[in-house]
Design a protein around this motif. Structure first.
Motif, PDB file in Angstrom:
ATOM      1  N   PRO A  67      -5.188  65.626  25.562  1.00  0.00           N
ATOM      2  CA  PRO A  67      -3.740  65.763  25.720  1.00  0.00           C
ATOM      3  C   PRO A  67      -2.967  65.363  24.470  1.00  0.00           C
ATOM      4  N   GLU A  68      -3.527  64.459  23.672  1.00  0.00           N
ATOM      5  CA  GLU A  68      -2.806  64.016  22.466  1.00  0.00           C
ATOM      6  C   GLU A  68      -2.847  65.091  21.382  1.00  0.00           C
ATOM      7  N   LEU A 116     -11.895  55.369  17.198  1.00  0.00           N
ATOM      8  CA  LEU A 116     -13.103  55.336  18.003  1.00  0.00           C
ATOM      9  C   LEU A 116     -13.296  56.668  18.734  1.00  0.00           C
ATOM     10  N   ARG A 117     -12.182  57.171  19.260  1.00  0.00           N
ATOM     11  CA  ARG A 117     -12.232  58.421  20.015  1.00  0.00           C
ATOM     12  C   ARG A 117     -12.619  59.594  19.118  1.00  0.00           C
ATOM     13  N   ILE A 129      -3.760  48.603  18.239  1.00  0.00           N
ATOM     14  CA  ILE A 129      -4.766  48.934  19.253  1.00  0.00           C
ATOM     15  C   ILE A 129      -4.871  50.449  19.390  1.00  0.00           C
ATOM     16  N   SER A 130      -3.735  51.121  19.408  1.00  0.00           N
ATOM     17  CA  SER A 130      -3.733  52.566  19.545  1.00  0.00           C
ATOM     18  C   SER A 130      -4.459  53.225  18.362  1.00  0.00           C
ATOM     19  N   ARG A 131      -4.226  52.690  17.131  1.00  0.00           N
ATOM     20  CA  ARG A 131      -4.865  53.260  15.936  1.00  0.00           C
ATOM     21  C   ARG A 131      -6.378  53.114  16.011  1.00  0.00           C
ATOM     22  N   LYS A 132      -6.827  51.908  16.371  1.00  0.00           N
ATOM     23  CA  LYS A 132      -8.269  51.648  16.460  1.00  0.00           C
ATOM     24  C   LYS A 132      -8.936  52.508  17.542  1.00  0.00           C
TER      25      LYS A 132
END
Ligand code: ADP
Ligand code: MG
Length: 395
Positions: free
Chosen positions: A165-166, A27-28, A20-23
């Protein structure tokens, strides 16, 4: 009947979490590439007049007489001003107006103290970040010098303001309130935004350290025992640079929120009018009341100019919501903002591209949808601005 397949619980969670984090990341990146730097659209004359509080005809006349900043003229003869030019216009009007005329630069005067507004509620999704982000920008558009502080380690306000922030190594308020030698001056954690007159202290996960450091410091040092003074003390260094500080608090009643509240001169509690949200809010009020009492006994000065409840994501056609609003009004009448912030797809849609209603181009939306949302948001924010000016003794 076939048996349910056996699976490894921990493996599955780790795999699904990562996927989920990768997808989402993908998208972001598509929607908001890492090197994207926020710019700010120009403002049509009607909006400029609205935020300055003059008639569009007056502005038009100024321009025709060649006075004040020169707007950009686009198709149909529409005049567009940059946000910087809006500030120039304010200065021009003050310089050239009668001495007793209304002041267009609303900066605070001697005796008017810095307003620090904490936006709180320990329920996530109650609209804190949306409210804080729009309020800070609105105060800027109406000529105030504003500092927005993101106190949520999840950094939603920072993200909405274009900080990632990432990816970015943002400073945070933690750097200015930590107990050890790593502490920095507050000036070193303040960054400019795409709105002239609006600065921000972004957030990052490190803020969470304050929640762990504080109980230790309380045992070991006098500083720790007076943890609640740390933000207020840090703010003194930049007191004269701003008129209003807007603090977006994390969705919990920890040391960060308490430290922000004790530094505040006003509190805005956002609440979505539904049964569960109201129940959670009443718990929040009881807990906060108790803690505030304890802190007061420990020597903190708690003096608020005002406290207001703002109804968020309101749907007037939803009968239970109307009922909950009625319940709140019957108990909190004097302390409810008159305007409720309605639910609008314009807000959630703008959020998808990390923009606020004040940033998006009106042409990207169905007119009615955008106009209803911005009208409501402006009404909320003008009401809050009225409270700020009242606290300064102006009204
Ligand atoms: N008035 C509104 N209309 C539609 N969506 C909204 C509105 N206010 C907030 N939202 C959406 O609801 C979600 C939660 O809001 P947020 O401001 O982040 O709450 P909090 O900071 O309290 O967790 C966000 O996705 C935001 O875009
Ligand atoms: Mg938030």
């Amino acid at each position: 009947m076939s048996r349910l397949p056996v699976f490894d619980f921990d493996d599955k969670l780790l795999h699904q979490g990562a996927e989920i984090s990768r997808k989402l990341n993908q998208l972001r990146l598509e929607k908001f590439p890492p090197n994207a730097k926020k710019t700010l659209r120009p403002f049509p004359m009607s909006e400029v007049a609205h935020y300055l509080g003059v008639s569009p005809n007056n502005l038009k006349r100024l321009h025709l007489e060649g006075k004040g900043p020169e707007p950009q003229i686009v198709s149909g003869g529409r005049r567009l001003y940059t946000a910087d030019q809006m500030l120039e216009l304010r200065q021009y009007l003050d310089k050239n107006g009668r001495a007793d005329a209304k002041k267009y630069v609303p900066h605070r005067k001697p005796g008017e103290k810095l307003q620090v507004i904490a936006v709180v509620n320990f329920k996530g999704g109650s609209g804190k970040t949306t409210t804080a982000a729009h309020l800070a920008q609105h105060l800027t558009l109406t000529g105030h010098r504003v500092l927005a502080v993101d106190l949520d380690p999840q950094a939603s306000l920072s993200a909405l303001y274009g900080f990632q922030p990432e990816l970015d190594k943002n400073p945070s308020l933690y750097d200015a309130i930590r107990y050890d030698d790593g502490r920095k001056a507050i000036r070193d954690v303040i960054l400019p935004t795409n709105f002239p007159g609006l600065d921000v202290i972004p957030a990052n996960l490190e803020l969470q350290e304050y929640e762990y450091d504080t109980p230790l410091a309380m045992q070991n040092s006098p500083e720790g025992k007076r943890f609640f003074t740390r933000f207020g003390t840090a703010l003194q260094d930049v007191d004269s640079d701003y008129d209003v500080v807007v603090v977006d608090c994390p969705p919990q009643l920890g040391y960060l929120t308490l430290t922000a509240l004790i530094a505040s001169t006003a509190v805005l509690i956002t609440v979505h009018p539904q049964m569960l949200d109201l129940m959670s809010m009443s718990q929040f009020l009881l807990m906060l009341g108790n803690i505030a009492q304890t802190i007061k006994n420990a020597g903190a000065e708690v003096r608020m100019d005002w406290l207001r409840y703002l109804i968020t994501r309101y749907e007037p056609s939803d009968v239970p919501q109307v009922e909950m609003l009625g319940l709140m009004q019957s108990i909190l009448a004097a302390e409810m903002l008159k305007t409720q912030m309605v639910k609008s797809t314009a807000i959630s849609d703008a959020g998808l591209t990390k923009q606020t209603l004040y940033e998006v181009e009106r042409s990207h939306f169905t007119r009615g949808t955008y106009d209803r949302a911005i009208e409501c948001m402006d009404a909320v924010n003008f009401e809050i601005q009225g409270l700020i000016h009242q606290a300064w003794g102006r009204l």
